[in-house]
Design an enzyme around this catalytic site. Sequence first.
Site: not given
Ligand SMILES: C[S@@+](CC[C@H](N)C(=O)[O-])C[C@H]1O[C@@H](n2cnc3c(N)ncnc32)[C@H](O)[C@@H]1O
Ligand SMILES: COc1cc(O)c(CC=C(C)C)c(O)c1C(=O)/C=C/c1ccc(O)cc1
Length: 348
Positions: A197, A219, A253, A257
């Site tokens: 989250g 998270d 959320k 992907h």
């Molecule tokens: C793309 S972001 C999405 C954040 C949020 N759900 C949103 O929609 O704004 C993915 C999230 O997954 C978390 N995440 C990645 N690996 C994880 C893990 N092994 N356990 C828990 N959270 C994790 C990341 O720190 C990040 O906050």
């Molecule tokens: C895995 O990186 C991402 C995952 C996501 O779900 C989003 C949000 C989804 C959309 C815009 C479709 C992201 O924006 C990202 C990133 O852009 C991640 C960037 C990133 C994170 C950590 C790094 O060390 C480098 C790049």
Amino acid sequence: MESVIGFSVSDIDEYALEGQLIIWNTIFAFASSMALKIAILLDIPDILARAGPEATLSSEQISAELPSKEPKADYLKRILRFLAVKKIYSETAVENSFGVKEWRYGLTNASKWLVKENNDLCLAPMAVMELDKVTQAPWHHVTKSQRYRHWNYASKLPDFNNLFNEAMAAASNISISAVLRHYDRFKDLSTLVDVGGGVGLTISKIVAAHPDIKCINFDLPHVVAVAPSIPGVEHVEGDMFQSVPSADAIMMKWIMHDWDDERCTKILRNCYRALPEKGKVIIIDAVLDPSEKTDPYTFLRCSFDLNMIALTNGGLERTREEWHNLLIQAGFQSYKIFKIPNLQSLPM
Ligand SMILES: C[S@@+](CC[C@H](N)C(=O)[O-])C[C@H]1O[C@@H](n2cnc3c(N)ncnc32)[C@H](O)[C@@H]1O
Ligand SMILES: COc1cc(O)c(CC=C(C)C)c(O)c1C(=O)/C=C/c1ccc(O)cc1
């Protein structure tokens, strides 16, 4: 006989030129992204917003509002002209008090999404994060097999961690408002966990709309460590590949992907274990339909999919069929897709 596939000078007709233009425009597509980032970093959307809802300003008037003398007035004028071609700003010619024609710039329906002050629905943090050097760097390595391990990397870069979390929170603000308007099943829940989250923005909006739900934001430790305290939400740190907290429903959320089917299955099985018999997993993600070439969002969703190639080890935007295969393989016997009128949101 060898056949020549390319054009020869004599057969460059208007169709060949149209093709050439597509290639040039695609090569220079980065100019659009970078000009957008420059405009945001210079605060131009907010400068225009502060001038009033319908206000238009000349590049000199905008320049006068910049805290430093950079960039040169001439550069600013050219950047604004470029962004007006892209419809990010409006451009109108007016006669100033000396009878000299000058160009004035104003907000459009596009740049209104970049205004930060008093604006809940703002994409500026997302633009700045996606166009940051850290995010762009992996794109240069897509042809190589050694890949970035992005989440671990982010934990070692506190500034980037903040940039990333802010971007996610800002974009989530937009999508969760669409979800809350079009998906009414949160009202049936007593407990809810948002797995992955981030800093809790999504769940903060859900608890504000449904104050009776006991909410957990889950998270990684470096993310939870910078999450603000939110009334009605408990922050829990952990690793979703180990286990996730129990609740009536588990929301994810933009998590599925980020991962390939094998890792998604692991996460989904952990969710299954944490749910009661009639529990639900609510996935908010896109459903890709690349055959819908005329759908204006197809190009964007395919761009998100490439973002997953660049930034993750196996993440992807899934088609209906790929979602079906994943959910069945993970052991779910039934699922329902709700179409939400938003760019990326589709809870299941
Ligand atoms: C793309 S972001 C999405 C954040 C949020 N759900 C949103 O929609 O704004 C993915 C999230 O997954 C978390 N995440 C990645 N690996 C994880 C893990 N092994 N356990 C828990 N959270 C994790 C990341 O720190 C990040 O906050
Ligand atoms: C895995 O990186 C991402 C995952 C996501 O779900 C989003 C949000 C989804 C959309 C815009 C479709 C992201 O924006 C990202 C990133 O852009 C991640 C960037 C990133 C994170 C950590 C790094 O060390 C480098 C790049």
